[in-house]
Each structure stands twice: as C-alpha cells, then as structure tokens.
Design a protein around this motif. Structure first.
Motif, PDB file in Angstrom:
ATOM      1  N   MET A   1      35.091  33.165  36.497  1.00  7.82           N
ATOM      2  CA  MET A   1      35.622  33.699  37.670  1.00  7.82           C
ATOM      3  C   MET A   1      35.033  35.023  38.070  1.00  7.82           C
ATOM      4  SD  MET A   1      39.570  34.133  38.398  1.00  7.82           S
ATOM      5  CE  MET A   1      40.064  35.179  36.996  1.00  7.82           C
ATOM      6  N   SER A   2      34.657  34.970  39.462  1.00  2.76           N
ATOM      7  CA  SER A   2      33.799  36.052  39.841  1.00  2.76           C
ATOM      8  C   SER A   2      34.871  36.979  40.412  1.00  2.76           C
ATOM      9  CB  SER A   2      32.777  35.635  40.688  1.00  2.76           C
ATOM     10  OG  SER A   2      32.201  36.604  41.291  1.00  2.76           O
ATOM     11  N   LEU A   3      35.179  38.149  40.131  1.00  2.00           N
ATOM     12  CA  LEU A   3      36.071  39.015  40.402  1.00  2.00           C
ATOM     13  C   LEU A   3      35.763  39.916  41.560  1.00  2.00           C
ATOM     14  CD1 LEU A   3      37.536  39.915  36.882  1.00  2.00           C
ATOM     15  CD2 LEU A   3      38.476  38.280  38.627  1.00  2.00           C
ATOM     16  N   ARG A   4      36.665  40.110  42.412  1.00  2.00           N
ATOM     17  CA  ARG A   4      36.377  41.114  43.641  1.00  2.00           C
ATOM     18  C   ARG A   4      36.686  42.672  43.163  1.00  2.00           C
ATOM     19  NH1 ARG A   4      39.762  37.206  46.957  1.00  2.00           N
ATOM     20  NH2 ARG A   4      38.273  36.564  48.537  1.00  2.00           N
ATOM     21  N   TYR A   5      37.409  42.648  42.093  1.00  2.00           N
ATOM     22  CA  TYR A   5      37.660  44.131  41.759  1.00  2.00           C
ATOM     23  C   TYR A   5      37.745  44.406  40.260  1.00  2.00           C
ATOM     24  CZ  TYR A   5      39.092  44.085  46.603  1.00  2.00           C
ATOM     25  OH  TYR A   5      39.255  43.985  47.934  1.00  2.00           O
ATOM     26  N   LYS A   6      37.265  45.475  39.852  1.00  2.00           N
ATOM     27  CA  LYS A   6      37.516  45.724  38.315  1.00  2.00           C
ATOM     28  C   LYS A   6      38.548  46.666  37.970  1.00  2.00           C
ATOM     29  CE  LYS A   6      34.553  44.015  35.626  1.00  2.00           C
ATOM     30  NZ  LYS A   6      34.952  42.783  34.755  1.00  2.00           N
ATOM     31  N   LYS A   7      39.043  47.268  38.962  1.00  2.00           N
ATOM     32  CA  LYS A   7      40.147  48.464  38.712  1.00  2.00           C
ATOM     33  C   LYS A   7      41.174  48.227  39.627  1.00  2.00           C
ATOM     34  CE  LYS A   7      39.633  53.006  37.151  1.00  2.00           C
ATOM     35  NZ  LYS A   7      39.043  54.209  37.382  1.00  2.00           N
ATOM     36  N   ILE A   8      42.222  48.012  39.373  1.00  2.00           N
ATOM     37  CA  ILE A   8      43.685  47.813  40.353  1.00  2.00           C
ATOM     38  C   ILE A   8      44.845  48.395  39.931  1.00  2.00           C
ATOM     39  CG2 ILE A   8      42.735  45.572  41.300  1.00  2.00           C
ATOM     40  CD1 ILE A   8      44.784  44.071  39.567  1.00  2.00           C
ATOM     41  N   ALA A   9      45.591  48.497  40.978  1.00  2.71           N
ATOM     42  CA  ALA A   9      47.124  49.009  40.530  1.00  2.71           C
ATOM     43  C   ALA A   9      47.673  47.921  41.345  1.00  2.71           C
ATOM     44  CB  ALA A   9      47.267  50.297  41.402  1.00  2.71           C
ATOM     45  N   VAL A  10      48.684  47.548  40.312  1.00  5.08           N
ATOM     46  CA  VAL A  10      49.719  46.271  41.049  1.00  5.08           C
ATOM     47  C   VAL A  10      51.308  46.934  41.116  1.00  5.08           C
ATOM     48  CG1 VAL A  10      50.502  44.083  40.672  1.00  5.08           C
ATOM     49  CG2 VAL A  10      48.175  44.886  39.981  1.00  5.08           C
ATOM     50  N   LYS A  11      51.694  46.872  42.142  1.00  4.18           N
ATOM     51  CA  LYS A  11      52.981  47.247  42.427  1.00  4.18           C
ATOM     52  C   LYS A  11      54.016  45.910  42.383  1.00  4.18           C
ATOM     53  CE  LYS A  11      56.966  48.412  44.652  1.00  4.18           C
ATOM     54  NZ  LYS A  11      57.717  48.124  45.672  1.00  4.18           N
ATOM     55  N   ILE A  12      54.951  45.764  41.585  1.00  6.52           N
ATOM     56  CA  ILE A  12      55.736  44.621  41.605  1.00  6.52           C
ATOM     57  C   ILE A  12      57.257  45.305  41.995  1.00  6.52           C
ATOM     58  CG2 ILE A  12      57.034  42.795  40.297  1.00  6.52           C
ATOM     59  CD1 ILE A  12      54.495  42.962  38.353  1.00  6.52           C
ATOM     60  N   GLY A  13      57.889  44.734  43.235  1.00  9.17           N
ATOM     61  CA  GLY A  13      59.112  45.464  43.695  1.00  9.17           C
ATOM     62  C   GLY A  13      60.281  44.666  43.391  1.00  9.17           C
ATOM     63  N   SER A  14      61.361  45.327  43.545  1.00 12.05           N
ATOM     64  CA  SER A  14      62.608  45.062  42.707  1.00 12.05           C
ATOM     65  C   SER A  14      62.975  43.448  43.244  1.00 12.05           C
ATOM     66  CB  SER A  14      63.889  45.670  43.094  1.00 12.05           C
ATOM     67  OG  SER A  14      63.575  47.264  42.895  1.00 12.05           O
ATOM     68  N   ASN A  15      62.486  43.275  44.668  1.00 13.96           N
ATOM     69  CA  ASN A  15      63.067  41.922  45.153  1.00 13.96           C
ATOM     70  C   ASN A  15      62.147  40.817  44.362  1.00 13.96           C
ATOM     71  OD1 ASN A  15      64.982  42.624  46.777  1.00 13.96           O
ATOM     72  ND2 ASN A  15      63.751  43.053  48.549  1.00 13.96           N
TER      73      ASN A  15
END
Ligand code: GLU
Length: 360
Positions: A1-15
């Motif tokens: 898989m060719s990836l767009r980014y190598k460093k990410i922050a992921v926010k998961i909301g309560s909902n």
C-alpha cells in the motif's frame, strides 16, 4: 500500500465510540484499533487523541441528576478513562502494540517550557514504538481553563508534533453543503485556504462530546493554515483510516488543504497560546495598519500607546488596536516594566519580533 502520510494525529470523538444509549461501542473501537495497527505496522507514526471518558463513565454509573456538572464530569471521567484506556490496551495488545496514556490540560501548554516538555513526552513514546493515547485530564482540569473540546486538543497536538495530517473522526461524513439530513446535501470534498464556508456550518452540538461542527471547522482551518492537512471524516464508516491514507483510494471526507508556507515551531506554539496572555499592548492606528498589511512586520515601541498587566520577558501578550479589537498575540522580548518605559519611543528594538507574532 502506498501511503499519503507517515506522521498523523487521529482524533476519535465521543460520538464514534458510544452507542445511542451512551454505552461504549467496543466493536467500533476494535475496528479503529485494527486500522491503526495496520498503519502502525507500515511505519506510520500515530498519536491518538481519544474522547469517550465522560460518556463511558456516565454509562457505567448512570446519570445522577442531583450532582452538579463539575462533580459529574470529574466522577465520570475518573471512572470512564480507566475503562477506556483498559479497552485500548487490550485491543492493541492483540496486535502486539504497546500504548501509553497521556492525560493533559491546557495549562500544560501555557509556557514554552511546559510545551516542550509535553512534546518531549510524546516524542519519546513514538521513538520507542509506543502509541500515545491522549485525552484531557477532565478529573482535575478547571472549567474555565479547559480546552473547548478534544478537537482543540487534537489540533494542538498535531501542530506540536509536526504531523503531516490530522484526521478528525466524527459521526458524520464531513462538512455538508446543506443540512446533513436533506438527501440533496453532499459532503464538500475539499476546502482551500481562504474559502468561506460559514453558510454550510451547522451550529448543533455533538450529543455525547463537547464539540460540534463549528469548532471542528475553526480548528481544521487553523491547523491547515499551519501547513498540516486536515480531514474530517466518519469514524463509523468501514476502513476509513486506511482509505484516507491509501493513495489509491478516495474516501468520503472533507479535506482542508494545508497552506504551502511553512510555519516555525515557535509560531505554532504562539498560535495556540490564546488565553495565556499575561498582558495587553495597545497600539496606535499606524502600527495596526502596518501589522495587518501584506508584509510581515515587527511591532515597534513607537506604535505602542499603552501597556497593561504584569508580564515577564518571553511571556505571551495580546495586541489591541485603537478600537479595542484584539489583533493577535505575540511573545514579548522584555518585561512589562521595560515595555512601559519604551512605549511610544523611537529607535528601539521591536517589542515583538514578527517571527513571534500571531495575528488572528
Ligand atoms: N475529554 C472528554 C472525554 O473524554 C471529551 C471532550 C470532547 O467532547 O471533546 O470524555
């Protein structure tokens, strides 16, 4: 898989993490953990910002209407955070991935020293292949000094950790060009710098979290302007994280396109320091005009008409125009005593250098 980014922050909301009845949706959590695990194994550095502590605590203890709001938040988050992180621990363990908990507060970002300390903490975790799972320390944070919501916190983290992208997972597909309940409304795929989207923002708040689409878009724009790609997407849609990162796929989401100009790390810190200003520098009309013009200029003492508050060298201060509007904030090179002394004087070094100035 060719990836767009190598460093990410992921926010998961309560909902995303809670079912309609407020209980934790472990199946959903597990599906997201599986995706993060795949990306982590492909070498993507990930910081997870997860809400859900208050919602999960509430679902365990039930609602006690007699308790005041602060007591409720403190009690629910203390219980709920323990449950939340336990689930994450177990779910990531199945993939042989170690996670660590970071509970933080707005004050922990207030001085440069605290800020760098936070950054070091998360960097050392990433360097040791540990995924940081961040949440606000709701048990001890004081209402007035809290983050607006975890969207704000996730923006700060993405900016502080120099991430390439921030992915905000909510329970809707992105920003719609009309009410999401109308069949003709569509998700806006891309929002460029400077594009006005105020007409499309629904003002309703999230059911289980503190945020809403309004704060999400404000944060998203601000972070994108700092050079970080931001996506608002639906955490409940299948394989959403993989699709967003896989170059061959086009997931449904709203992408706030990052500004191409790079922003220095100090400037990023200043940009997130509103609310920490220790004083005010009131300036005249000429200075206000110069600062808000096209060119980046420093604030010179000649344009300063009044200084209020007590501050130290390198503290953050607000800059106020003649109409009383806050133009922005900046890091001052001198303390308030010296600032009063040089206000209105010619031939002085800038009181705030343009590299340390953030205009709203
Ligand atoms: N920190 C809160 C929690 O974990 C969520 C805040 C928000 O809704 O953004 O429950």
């Amino acid at each position: 898989m060719s990836l767009r980014y190598k460093k990410i922050a992921v926010k998961i909301g309560s909902n995303v993490l809670t079912r309609k009845d407020g209980t934790l949706d472990i199946t959903r959590m597990s599906a997201l953990v599986d995706q993060i695990a795949v990306l982590h194994k492909q070498g993507v550095e990930i910081v997870l910002i997860s809400s859900g502590a208050v919602a999960s605590g509430r679902s365990i203890l039930g609602v006690n209407k007699k308790m005041n709001i602060v007591d409720q938040r403190q009690l629910y988050s203390a219980v709920g955070q323990a449950k939340l992180i336990n689930h994450y621990w177990d779910l990531f363990r199945e993939h042989n991935i170690t996670v660590g908990q970071v509970l933080t507060m707005k004050e922990n970002f207030s001085s440069r020293r605290h800020y760098l300390n936070q950054r070091n903490c998360m960097q050392v975790m990433l360097d040791n292949n540990v995924i940081p799972i961040v949440n606000e320390n709701d048990t001890v944070s004081v209402s007035e000094l809290m983050f607006t919501d975890n969207d704000e916190l996730s923006g700060l983290i993405a900016s502080m950790m120099d991430m390439e992208a921030l992915i905000i997972l909510s329970n809707i597909d992105g920003i719609f060009n009309g009410s999401p309940t109308l069949p003709e409304s569509k998700v806006i795929p891309k929002i460029e710098k400077g594009q006005d989207i105020s007409d499309f923002i629904q003002t309703s708040k999230s059911t289980f979290g503190r945020g809403g689409m309004g704060t999400k878009t404000t944060i998203a724009r601000k972070i994108a302007d700092e050079g970080i790609e931001v996506y608002i997407a639906n955490g409940k849609s299948e394989n959403i994280l993989i699709k967003l990162l896989n170059e061959k796929e086009n997931a449904i989401s709203t992408h706030f396109v990052a500004s191409k100009e790079s922003v220095s790390s100090v400037k990023k810190w200043i940009a997130h320091s509103q609310g920490f200003a220790k004083g005010e520098i009131h300036i005249d009309a000429n200075a206000a005009k110069a600062l808000t013009g096209e060119k980046a200029v420093s604030l010179l003492p000649i344009g300063v008409v009044k200084v209020t508050g007590e501050f130290e060298k390198d503290d953050i201060v607000s800059i106020i125009d003649p109409d009383g509007n806050t133009l922005g904030i900046g890091k001052v090179w001198c303390d308030s005593k010296k600032a009063v002394e040089i206000a209105g004087k010619k031939n002085q070094r800038p009181i705030i250098h343009c590299d340390y100035l953030y205009l709203e």
